[in-house]
Structure formats: structure tokens, C-alpha cells
Design an enzyme around this catalytic site. Sequence first.
Site, PDB file in Angstrom:
ATOM      1  N   ASP A  18       0.868  -1.162   0.000  1.00 28.85           N
ATOM      2  CA  ASP A  18       0.000   0.000   0.000  1.00 28.85           C
ATOM      3  C   ASP A  18       0.914   1.223   0.000  1.00 28.85           C
ATOM      4  O   ASP A  18       2.119   1.107   0.261  1.00 28.85           O
ATOM      5  CB  ASP A  18      -0.893  -0.034   1.241  1.00 28.85           C
ATOM      6  CG  ASP A  18      -1.694   1.236   1.419  1.00 28.85           C
ATOM      7  OD1 ASP A  18      -2.376   1.643   0.463  1.00 28.85           O
ATOM      8  OD2 ASP A  18      -1.613   1.836   2.510  1.00 28.85           O
ATOM      9  N   ASP A  20      -0.079   5.122   1.090  1.00 28.46           N
ATOM     10  CA  ASP A  20      -0.237   6.072   2.193  1.00 28.46           C
ATOM     11  C   ASP A  20      -0.469   5.337   3.506  1.00 28.46           C
ATOM     12  O   ASP A  20      -1.410   4.554   3.644  1.00 28.46           O
ATOM     13  CB  ASP A  20      -1.388   7.033   1.910  1.00 28.46           C
ATOM     14  CG  ASP A  20      -1.226   8.360   2.634  1.00 28.46           C
ATOM     15  OD1 ASP A  20      -0.307   8.469   3.469  1.00 28.46           O
ATOM     16  OD2 ASP A  20      -2.004   9.277   2.369  1.00 28.46           O
TER      17      ASP A  20
END
Length: 237
Positions: A18, A20
Site C-alpha cells: 500500500d 499512504d
Amino acid sequence: MAYEAPPETVTFHGFLFDMDGTIIDSTAAVVKHWHTIGNEIGVDPEVILQTSHGRRSIDMLKLLAPEKATLEYVRHMEALLPQKYGNEAVEIPGARALLQQLIDANAPWAIVTSGTEPLVHGWLSALKLPLPEHLVTAESVENGKPDPTCYKLGWSRLGLPADAEVLVLEDSPAGIKAGKDAGCKVLGLVTSHTWEQVAAAEPDWIVQDLSSVKMVARGEDGRVTLQFSDGLIQKVE
């Protein structure tokens, strides 16, 4: 939760990050961003922020302001984020070092994010972080996290077989669930949510951030062994 588990080594064929909350922390910028958008669409920004992390902007807008829920609008507004607030994002501890280790080992890795391509390129450029060869963004799938399609697509783009061991590195409960449902092992980070929220999503391991993770070996078969250390891991049974 006490981060006191002993070091553990685990071997994988590939890695899906991922962005953020896992590689970068743009919370301060995102808060300002959603305040601007919230005021623009007439929705309390605090209401948006309660559920927006780890979810695509277009999915939030479908619920809150359907007339704005277009990829053109989302790409435009997300492109502005790094331009306006580029100095307010920081690296997640350990992220740069781990990515460089994987790159040096020629290990398969990708970013799988709820953000759009302009947002990803903007943040990685602003922080001078490496851009992966493979990228899955908001534009890549019909439904965002917690739907597992994004991580299934990431797995496919790595070119790995169905029986490969793939690790998802995630901070949001929606993303953790997506990774698990895609058939991956998941390392949950306690960077954007409480440990209780992360644990409730049932990742395979929990660490505070990526300073607890390092590559320790690469086999002749291409598999990479990571060590989860610093006493920050709790295995979720």
C-alpha cells in the site's frame, strides 16, 4: 498491545505495498485536502475523514457527492495534493531502506493503492522515493479496497504463479481485508489506525512501522526472506 514478540523470519516470492500509511504518511496534507473538498461539496470534512483512509476518493464521492464521482475530477483534485502540500508528507520509518533492499535484490514488488496515478507519481517524486515497475491505482479497478481485486491484479502483474507466497504490507483495515481476501499473507502496520483496529482486520503479523522489517536473504530460486524484528510483532491467531 506490547511489541515484544521475538524476531521472526519469513520467506516470500513477491511484495505488494500500500502507499499512504505504509510507504509515506501524508495525513496532514490529506486532512487539508478533504477540508477543501468537503467545503466544496457541502459535506462536513470530519465526517469524510472518519472513513476515508484506505479508500478511493471516487468511492467516497459516490456516497457523498455522486455528481463529482468521476475519475477526471478525482485525478485532477489528487494531482493538486502533492503540488500544494508536498512538504507535509513524510516517509514511514524504514520504508526507503526496505524498498532499496528489494530493488537491489531484484525482488518483485508493486504498489497497490487507492490513490490515482497523478497522486502516486506526485508523492513519490516529492519524496524522491522509487517508482515501481508495477503499479495498481484507483483507475485500475472497478471497486476499491476492501474489495480484493486490486491485490489480485497486483499479484498478476508481478507475474507470480497462483501458489506463490505474496506479502501485502498495509496499514488500513480495508486494505488488510483486501489483502487477506486476495489470498496473500498480510503485514499490518500501526501507523494510521489503533492497534485494536488493525488487529480486528486479522493480518498475519502486526508491526509498528517498517523499521521493524528488513531483508535478510535472497535464495537462488528468487525468494526473499524478511525478518520482522525489534520486538514489535504480534502474530494474530
